[in-house]
Scaffold this active site. Sequence first.
Site, PDB file in Angstrom:
ATOM      1  N   HIS A 261       0.835  -1.202   0.000  1.00  0.00           N
ATOM      2  CA  HIS A 261       0.000   0.000   0.000  1.00  0.00           C
ATOM      3  C   HIS A 261       0.877   1.262   0.000  1.00  0.00           C
ATOM      4  O   HIS A 261       0.715   2.144  -0.857  1.00  0.00           O
ATOM      5  CB  HIS A 261      -0.910  -0.017   1.238  1.00  0.00           C
ATOM      6  CG  HIS A 261      -1.843   1.154   1.338  1.00  0.00           C
ATOM      7  ND1 HIS A 261      -3.143   1.102   0.905  1.00  0.00           N
ATOM      8  CD2 HIS A 261      -1.663   2.412   1.809  1.00  0.00           C
ATOM      9  CE1 HIS A 261      -3.718   2.277   1.111  1.00  0.00           C
ATOM     10  NE2 HIS A 261      -2.841   3.096   1.663  1.00  0.00           N
ATOM     11  N   GLU A 262       1.791   1.322   0.943  1.00  0.00           N
ATOM     12  CA  GLU A 262       2.630   2.526   1.045  1.00  0.00           C
ATOM     13  C   GLU A 262       3.549   2.657  -0.167  1.00  0.00           C
ATOM     14  O   GLU A 262       3.857   3.768  -0.600  1.00  0.00           O
ATOM     15  CB  GLU A 262       3.422   2.534   2.352  1.00  0.00           C
ATOM     16  CG  GLU A 262       2.561   2.560   3.617  1.00  0.00           C
ATOM     17  CD  GLU A 262       1.499   3.674   3.659  1.00  0.00           C
ATOM     18  OE1 GLU A 262       1.753   4.765   3.116  1.00  0.00           O
ATOM     19  OE2 GLU A 262       0.402   3.433   4.232  1.00  0.00           O
ATOM     20  N   HIS A 265       1.713   4.579  -2.729  1.00  0.00           N
ATOM     21  CA  HIS A 265       1.786   6.029  -2.486  1.00  0.00           C
ATOM     22  C   HIS A 265       3.165   6.557  -2.891  1.00  0.00           C
ATOM     23  O   HIS A 265       3.291   7.616  -3.508  1.00  0.00           O
ATOM     24  CB  HIS A 265       1.588   6.328  -0.995  1.00  0.00           C
ATOM     25  CG  HIS A 265       0.154   6.251  -0.534  1.00  0.00           C
ATOM     26  ND1 HIS A 265      -0.841   7.001  -1.093  1.00  0.00           N
ATOM     27  CD2 HIS A 265      -0.435   5.525   0.467  1.00  0.00           C
ATOM     28  CE1 HIS A 265      -1.998   6.750  -0.469  1.00  0.00           C
ATOM     29  NE2 HIS A 265      -1.779   5.858   0.474  1.00  0.00           N
ATOM     30  N   GLU A 291      -4.758   7.718  -2.996  1.00  0.00           N
ATOM     31  CA  GLU A 291      -5.229   6.430  -2.480  1.00  0.00           C
ATOM     32  C   GLU A 291      -5.500   5.450  -3.631  1.00  0.00           C
ATOM     33  O   GLU A 291      -5.379   4.238  -3.451  1.00  0.00           O
ATOM     34  CB  GLU A 291      -6.483   6.659  -1.624  1.00  0.00           C
ATOM     35  CG  GLU A 291      -6.900   5.483  -0.768  1.00  0.00           C
ATOM     36  CD  GLU A 291      -5.964   5.158   0.406  1.00  0.00           C
ATOM     37  OE1 GLU A 291      -4.988   5.909   0.651  1.00  0.00           O
ATOM     38  OE2 GLU A 291      -6.202   4.129   1.059  1.00  0.00           O
TER      39      GLU A 291
HETATM   40 MG    MG Z   1      -3.263   5.298   2.084  1.00  0.00          MG
END
Ligand code: MG
Length: 498
Positions: A261-262, A265, A291
């Site tokens: 997830h990170e 980003h 996101e």
């Molecule tokens: Mg996030």
Amino acid sequence: MAEEEYARLRELYSEISYIDQAINHLSWDQETFMPPGAILDRAGQMSVLSAIHHRKVTDPEIGRLVSVLEKSELGEEVSAVVREIGRAYRRQTSIPEDLVKEIASTQSVAQQAWQNARKKDDFSMFSPYLVKMVELKKREAECVGYDDVIYDALLDVYEPYARSSEITELFSSLRSRLVDIVKKITESGIVIDETVVRREYPIEDQKAFCDHLAKVLGFDFDKGRLDISAHPFTSGTRRDVRMTTRFEIDNLKNSVFSTIHETGHALYEQGYLENNYLTPLAEGVSLGIHESQSRFWENIIGRSRPFWSHMLPELKRHFPNMNDVTLDQMFRAVNTVGPSLIRTESDEVTYNLHIMIRYEMETGIMEGKIGVDEIPELWNDKYEEYLGIRPPTNADGCLQDIHWSMGLFGYFPTYTLGNLYSAQIYNAILRDMPDLGSRVASAEFAPILSWLRERIHSKGKLYPPKVLIEKATGSAPDADHFIRYLKEKFSGIYGITL
Ligand code: MG
């Protein structure tokens, strides 16, 4: 064009950006390596830097340069830079300094009150602070102004140019279909065995595997770091991205999916163009788009069967105690669905229902239709209606998230926007790259990243989020892509027709 004015505006903005970077690095340090004894100094550093930042953002010279430039003939990129700096300037200057300070000081006491209330499961310990915070945020919204409804003025900070009327429409086309999918899965009675990802995994080996994952997906460790914090986050710039993950010895999903997830980003941050560095064109356009990048890599790629067909053998090299696990077991174990009370622990299907509940509450609170004292009961009713479960305590209910104590109204809907955008982006990539699955299965992520770089990352704040999605995918934001993605994926996993 007014060359001199533009050069001066960029110079002023680069100073603002550098202060911003310093603030971000200090708060990253606070979450990762800072010794506890340094907290008072850190608070002092942050407050001084924030004051300097505010002064620079509201410098009348910026206002003057923006209004000169707005009257000149500008190219597309320059005009976007001027537009975005102008927007930030107008918003910041419209809020009186007294109000900014009052919000900041209320944030710290409200946060503490929220923590205590949550520990004691006593909403009444928090409600006076929430009443105060709601009142302050309403005042802020009135200062900033809005065309349609008060919530728009708050939403605009996180999802620029968005209107809550559009979000309400998007969400209402989603809600009943999600409720239906959750119901069918729950009623099927099928329970997927998760134990294969709940064995024992030495933290050091997890760290090595997570570093490997970030690297394989395209994260550049020369321009960033992966560290540990209680709540994973990403901050930084294209030249220096700091991301964090967390480890639990008996839970592989936590570290692996937080890392992916990170990394999503971080890849966005690393994908801005060097030419645009220190301008709004080297910044994420909205939290929703940000996101979409993290959820794309985490869920659509990271929780797919092709991904694990490549990664499972690698996982086994890091963790020999996984040698008996089959691809099917692994794929299913990382895709379990079930109603739960806590948003941050929820799955791909139920997650957005958590968000919708908060969105409906927030808009009601801001419009004065829901009183703060009505929140706990209404919250629980909505959980019962949408997810089929009723929180036994407020700690597991309306007190679970920090956001409202910090005055972050308008933030939650960006999570769902991110999920919707991610599925729409996925469909567009599939159209251009029909062999996406086999590429993922051979860990060929570079073409996927290039696609995202070209159409999303490199644009920064060039277009409003909605326009960016339309240009990147060929159609306006639409919840159908997400529903189709969920139905196809989870029909297969659960062996039922959704
Ligand atoms: Mg996030």
